[in-house]
Motif scaffolding. Structure first.
Motif, PDB file in Angstrom:
ATOM      1  N   THR A  24     -15.222 -57.839  24.474  1.00  0.00           N
ATOM      2  CA  THR A  24     -15.942 -56.803  23.743  1.00  0.00           C
ATOM      3  C   THR A  24     -15.882 -55.496  24.522  1.00  0.00           C
ATOM      4  O   THR A  24     -15.571 -55.471  25.718  1.00  0.00           O
ATOM      5  CB  THR A  24     -17.408 -57.185  23.520  1.00  0.00           C
ATOM      6  N   THR A  30     -16.396 -63.319  23.375  1.00  0.00           N
ATOM      7  CA  THR A  30     -16.826 -64.184  22.286  1.00  0.00           C
ATOM      8  C   THR A  30     -16.857 -65.636  22.759  1.00  0.00           C
ATOM      9  O   THR A  30     -16.073 -66.053  23.604  1.00  0.00           O
ATOM     10  CB  THR A  30     -15.890 -64.054  21.079  1.00  0.00           C
ATOM     11  N   GLY A 179     -18.418 -56.417  18.131  1.00  0.00           N
ATOM     12  CA  GLY A 179     -18.120 -55.467  19.188  1.00  0.00           C
ATOM     13  C   GLY A 179     -16.856 -55.759  19.966  1.00  0.00           C
ATOM     14  O   GLY A 179     -16.612 -55.161  21.024  1.00  0.00           O
ATOM     15  N   VAL A 180     -16.021 -56.675  19.456  1.00  0.00           N
ATOM     16  CA  VAL A 180     -14.738 -56.964  20.097  1.00  0.00           C
ATOM     17  C   VAL A 180     -13.873 -55.708  20.063  1.00  0.00           C
ATOM     18  O   VAL A 180     -13.906 -54.937  19.105  1.00  0.00           O
ATOM     19  CB  VAL A 180     -14.045 -58.143  19.385  1.00  0.00           C
ATOM     20  N   THR A 181     -13.117 -55.498  21.116  1.00  0.00           N
ATOM     21  CA  THR A 181     -12.289 -54.297  21.186  1.00  0.00           C
ATOM     22  C   THR A 181     -11.267 -54.291  20.054  1.00  0.00           C
ATOM     23  O   THR A 181     -10.787 -55.344  19.625  1.00  0.00           O
ATOM     24  CB  THR A 181     -11.534 -54.210  22.524  1.00  0.00           C
ATOM     25  N   ARG A 260     -24.083 -61.074  16.458  1.00  0.00           N
ATOM     26  CA  ARG A 260     -23.754 -60.840  17.864  1.00  0.00           C
ATOM     27  C   ARG A 260     -24.346 -61.907  18.775  1.00  0.00           C
ATOM     28  O   ARG A 260     -23.698 -62.355  19.726  1.00  0.00           O
ATOM     29  CB  ARG A 260     -24.217 -59.432  18.270  1.00  0.00           C
ATOM     30  N   LEU A 264     -21.531 -64.009  20.881  1.00  0.00           N
ATOM     31  CA  LEU A 264     -21.277 -63.482  22.211  1.00  0.00           C
ATOM     32  C   LEU A 264     -21.954 -64.277  23.310  1.00  0.00           C
ATOM     33  O   LEU A 264     -23.073 -64.763  23.155  1.00  0.00           O
ATOM     34  CB  LEU A 264     -21.715 -62.017  22.293  1.00  0.00           C
TER      35      LEU A 264
END
Length: 265
Positions: A24, A30, A179-181, A260, A264
């Motif tokens: 993230t 994750t 929120g993962v890149t 999330r 996460l």
């Protein structure tokens, strides 16, 4: 968890992997065995089912295929497992002339709604446009799919036919909310390319998909990174991002927090 260990080796599916281990933007990752993705599950072996239940704690299957596809392909083995709930969430409008299929008179030409999508624009623009069609046509199914991932126990497995387009879009949106890149989201989408030949062999063995696959150039099936980059850019431009789009379909801040928390580590 590197890309190689994310693959799930099954006898009856060739494009299965775990969405765990992805980075993230805030330095988290994750979780393993929360959300899995795959191609069609019709051919799973007894050993495959045991692996998914025992090693991954599978509890929910999110089936993104149309009603007609499900009818033609038949009930897969996971539909007979009492511990697993199958959520039928088509990404195409159901009940129209191309998907309203009588049980005894299924017409393959009416099963694949993507065949009617106009083939205009650069090659990488066309799939991104098709993917926006999922958002425009079936926001309800996408929100429902993300809530299954978020608000149920055990692992969820998302699949369609190839595990590439419909599955790719739903997984990308879920990862974006988590929120993962963007780099990792795009790489996960493109990773199906490593198994594409095996995916196409499986689908060509089915009368449901063979003619459609053979009617298009081979490269049109490849999940180029630029396709997902374009989709996410369009969602940003048109809706203010994935959460902006979801909010217009009933998604709440509580949903985001729950997703999330679930995804996460």
């Amino acid at each position: 968890m590197d890309d190689g260990t994310r693959w799930i080796e099954l006898d009856g599916a060739v494009n299965a992997r775990d969405l765990g281990g992805l980075p993230t933007a805030d330095g988290r990752t994750t979780r393993r065995a929360r959300v899995l993705r795959s191609d069609n599950l019709q051919d799973l072996s007894v050993a495959d089912v045991r692996l998914l239940l025992d090693d991954y704690g599978l509890k929910n299957v999110i089936d993104l295929r149309s009603d007609a596809e499900v009818h033609l392909e038949g009930a897969g083995p996971l539909t007979r497992v009492s511990a697993v709930t199958v959520h039928q969430l088509s990404l195409f409008p159901e009940g129209g002339r191309h998907t309203d299929v009588a049980a005894d008179t299924v017409d393959v030409d009416r099963v694949l709604p993507w065949q009617e999508r106009p083939a205009r624009g650069p090659e990488t623009d066309r799939p991104a446009g098709h993917y926006l069609g999922y958002l425009n046509d079936r926001g309800d199914s996408i929100v429902a799919a993300l809530r299954v991932m978020t608000r149920t126990d055990g692992a969820s497995l998302v699949h369609c036919a190839a595990g590439k387009d419909r599955t790719g879009v739903v997984c990308a949106l879920a990862l974006d909310v988590a929120g993962v890149t963007r780099e990792a989201i795009v790489a996960d989408y493109a990773q199906t390319g490593e198994r594409l030949e095996a995916v196409l062999r499986r689908l060509r063995a089915s009368d449901t998909y063979a003619a459609d696959l053979d009617s298009r150039p081979a490269d049109s099936h490849r999940p180029h990174a630029a396709i997902m980059e374009k989709l996410l850019a369009r969602v940003d431009e048109q809706f203010g991002g994935t959460i902006g789009w979801l909010s217009g379909h009933g998604w709440t801040a509580d949903d985001t927090d729950a997703l999330r928390t679930r995804f996460l580590s």
